[in-house]
Design an enzyme around this catalytic site. Sequence first.
Site, short mmCIF file in Angstrom:
data_model
loop_
_atom_site.label_atom_id
_atom_site.label_comp_id
_atom_site.label_asym_id
_atom_site.label_seq_id
_atom_site.Cartn_x
_atom_site.Cartn_y
_atom_site.Cartn_z
N HIS A 217 5.86 -12.76 -0.21
CA HIS A 217 7.31 -12.83 -0.39
C HIS A 217 8.05 -12.22 0.79
CE1 HIS A 217 5.90 -13.31 -4.56
NE2 HIS A 217 6.93 -14.11 -4.65
N SER A 443 16.02 -7.04 -10.06
CA SER A 443 17.26 -6.72 -10.76
C SER A 443 17.77 -7.93 -11.53
CB SER A 443 18.33 -6.23 -9.78
OG SER A 443 18.76 -7.25 -8.91
#
Length: 578
Positions: A217, A443
């Site tokens: 990532h 988040s």
Amino acid sequence: MTRLFNDPAAFVDEATEGFVAAHAWRVRQVPGGVIRSTKSEPDTVAVVIGGGSGHYPAFAGLVGQGLAHGAAMGNLFASPSAQQIYSVAKAANNGAGVLLSYGNYAGDVLHFGQARDRLVSEGIPCEMVKVIDDVSSASLEEINKRRGIAGDLTVFKIASAAAEAGYTLDEVVRVTEAANLRTRSFGVAFDGCTLPGADDALFHVPEGKMAVGLGIHGEPGISEQEIPSADELAELLVGRLLEELPEGVERANGARASVLLNGLGTIKYEELFVVYRRVNRLLEEAGVRIVEPEVGELVTSLDMAGASLTLFWLDEELERFWHAPADAPAYRKGSVATAEQIDAAELDIPDPDAIPPASEESRQSAGRVLAAIEATREVIVENAEELGRIDAVAGDGDHGIGMERGARAAAETARDAAERGAGAGTLLRMAGDAWADRAGGTSGAIWGAALNALAATIGDETAPDAATIARGVEKARDNIMHFGKAQVGDKTLIDVLVPFSETLTEQVNRQASLPDAWGTAVERAHEAAQATADLTPRIGRARPLAEKSIGTPDAGAISLAMIVRAVHDVLQEQASNG
């Protein structure tokens, strides 16, 4: 760098459209991702995989006969939302349950977990296996904390072949977990990847150096060293993986393994073959019997310059399933009998935009919930830059940007839902899905989980009272802790959510009004958020730079404290207006 795109925000949608057009006889698009376009045997297990886009052939390229039945596709390097996963799983379901499999990243764990709960609540048996093959991301003692990288392919292939063979859901889980525990991967990078429209790569490796132990990532490696020759790289990769043999594997007895040499986006096939030449010799010298190796781009990271090596240690059952035929857009083996195409009318595809019936009381409550979500957007937009600054101390600095994207999307979706007559529960669920989908990252997953938990508790039947809202906050807390694994003291949003929830419930049980109970809990949340400055991160991306964060509060904790204070202002205003 990523050169060919139109609007960067439309990159994933346009790539998906082109992918499906190019492989229409193998896959078809559904809300949230893709499924097989061919019929599967009735009453067999469906394997649904997924994760962020940017890793092709993973994940959509691995959907097809003999491989996955569906893939949920998130934004670039961002987990698909629970709604996306649920929609794909519903469409792929063959009547004998669903196995969800994905890499072990916080956002994926949260969203796939929520999707599983929703499927089970509707009577669809569902289990999960998270891939944990990356030896560089955690010690053997903490193997369940490891990331999933190129080992995704071996785990997905075995799960799918077992499902194709008619195994029950429990048996598919058993053999998939066995494949997971027998897969080990290790990778390196020479430079980072660049998101479409970005000015620069997510990270760079110093000239003449190589990052060792990278993720997929855009994470940098855990160390750096001089760039080796191809043979020296092979020796590094093989040596590290032979240091850690899975339980029950003994090289001296002629252990059998499949070998995957994976290019991460920029390293070309000829380069990989030069490396594999030496990998093959080293493994043969070590007494390993190699079975059907794979060399090429298997799980990528956009244009990252890097490679990884995977050893998949076989037993008789795993080897049989590794040999099994498959016909997916990006992975083909043997010969499969051509299956009949699915009739769209046969699919159970949920409409994510549908508004279910709601009582008048719930629709009125939805208006009050909308005001709270809009207040959330305002406070996050106002403080996004500061949240980013706090996060940059020991993280990647994107917390403010991600929160702003999520809050804006949630508010926009919530207003549309309210205008179309949604009840409070539906409005919260749709807002949570929009937040998770647009924000991405951990988040986004956390706030999607929180709003979905509140939605499930509140529902669309009645106007929620203080006790119902307190229970919803408790459910949000429990879900996030269960799937995210964070505890009080880990320096995360949990350090605020737990005392906030406990105080709110305590005050409601004492018969305090919702605005009063919420206000008392807000003060406790604010104190807890500031106190995270004294903590050291024990989980998440800030953990490798733990010492740098001492003296600075956690960005997620601060943003939660800001939000609950903004909601309190709305509650007080609504109470004063009757």
